[in-house]
Scaffold this active site. Structure first.
Site, PDB file in Angstrom:
ATOM      1  N   ASP A 162       0.833  -1.195   0.000  1.00 16.03           N
ATOM      2  CA  ASP A 162       0.000   0.000   0.000  1.00 16.03           C
ATOM      3  C   ASP A 162       0.875   1.255   0.000  1.00 16.03           C
ATOM      4  OD1 ASP A 162      -2.258   1.518   0.019  1.00 16.03           O
ATOM      5  OD2 ASP A 162      -2.941   0.925   2.015  1.00 16.03           O
ATOM      6  N   TYR A 182       6.848  -9.824   7.027  1.00 15.99           N
ATOM      7  CA  TYR A 182       6.774  -8.383   7.229  1.00 15.99           C
ATOM      8  C   TYR A 182       7.332  -8.021   8.601  1.00 15.99           C
ATOM      9  CZ  TYR A 182       3.743  -7.524   3.171  1.00 15.99           C
ATOM     10  OH  TYR A 182       3.246  -7.413   1.907  1.00 15.99           O
TER      11      TYR A 182
END
Length: 310
Positions: A65, A149
């Site tokens: 994003d 992540y």
């Protein structure tokens, strides 16, 4: 270099190129190409189209994003038979990416909005580290077996270093309870429907297998949250972080976290952490001989409209 044909598109043999890259997402509107906005896909496809003189379409391991960073991202594309040096192609791509980045800042520097010396020649916020010719059994997205992540946040005034502010979230809470956060994280491990943590896409599953979720406390209140899964759906990682922070500050408890997985719904109102603290650390792939079978399994589990972390 051995030539690996992907088959025929018309009468032109095709080959597949793999790109390993990293980027600072601070001034990028995410991975996915968008009209009028600067994105990782848009910048990289433009560079490749300029060099290879034909439209290029990239497939990525995980769409990130706006504002999200990547230490190790992977993408692939198919091109007309490639006979050059992949590393020379890498250098040409990086040259174009650096020129584009320079053009972004030059008006601000000349206009006095940004200090002179901010930009150094050759700098870029997107860097391709490796280019390789691979068999067509490799798929950057569907051959992947997992994504990792890391989220960084600062939970005390002493840890709020302005030199690193673009890569972490300065939370407005002190003394987060790391033990409570880790106890709540355990509840989420395994295969669940993570609808409570995702923005679902029509026709796409929100079932994922969360393999690792752990909060570690560093010096001066800085927290590192590491998370890995087979894949992530839209906003899932940042929602996991937002939920853990709610537990850490005492606003929610472990039972609330358990309810999020036992009764998956968007109605729980799980907060979404800011993008700037999130970095894609890596993408895992099986040995080459397993690429095709892994792609088949992944396609069976997820529709083409689905996505990893967006």
């Amino acid at each position: 270099m051995p030539r690996q044909e992907l088959g025929e598109v018309g009468s032109v043999p095709q080959q597949r190129l793999r790109f390993d890259l990293c980027y600072d997402g601070s001034n990028l509107h995410g991975w996915a190409k968008q009209d009028g906005l600067r994105t990782v896909q848009g910048e990289l496809e433009r560079a490749l189209t300029t060099i290879l003189r034909r439209p290029i379409s990239l497939t990525v391991a995980g769409r990130t994003d706006s504002g999200v960073h990547a230490k190790h991202q992977v993408a692939h594309c198919d091109v007309n038979q490639f006979e050059g040096d992949p590393q020379k192609l890498r250098d040409r791509i990086n040259g174009i990416l650096a020129s584009s980045y320079s053009a972004l800042w030059r008006p601000l520097i000349s206009g006095g909005s940004v200090a002179r010396g901010t930009l150094i020649k050759g700098e870029a916020d997107i860097v391709v580290t490796t280019v390789a010719v691979v068999p067509d059994t490799f798929d950057a997205r569907f051959s992947a077996t997992g994504r990792q992540y890391r989220y960084l946040l600062s939970a005390s005034p002493q840890s709020r270093d302005p030199l690193t502010r673009n890569a972490r979230w300065w939370v407005p809470y002190n003394d987060l309870d790391v033990t409570a956060m880790n106890n709540a994280a355990i509840v989420l491990l395994g295969e669940h429907d993570f609808l409570s943590f995702c923005r679902p896409r029509e026709g796409a599953t929100t079932i994922r297998t969360l393999r690792h979720l752990e909060v570690a406390e560093g010096e001066d209140g800085e927290l590192t949250i590491d998370v890995s899964a087979d894949a992530f759906c839209h906003s899932m990682v940042r929602s996991l972080v937002g939920a853990l922070v709610e537990v850490g500050r005492g606003a929610r408890d472990e039972d609330w976290m358990r309810a999020l997985v036992d009764n998956p719904t968007r109605g729980h109102g799980v907060p979404v952490a800011p993008a700037r603290g999130l970095t894609l650390m890596g993408v895992a792939y099986p040995p080459e001989r397993e690429w095709s079978e892994q792609s088949r399994r992944a396609r069976t589990l997820r529709t083409l409209e689905d996505c990893t972390e967006c």
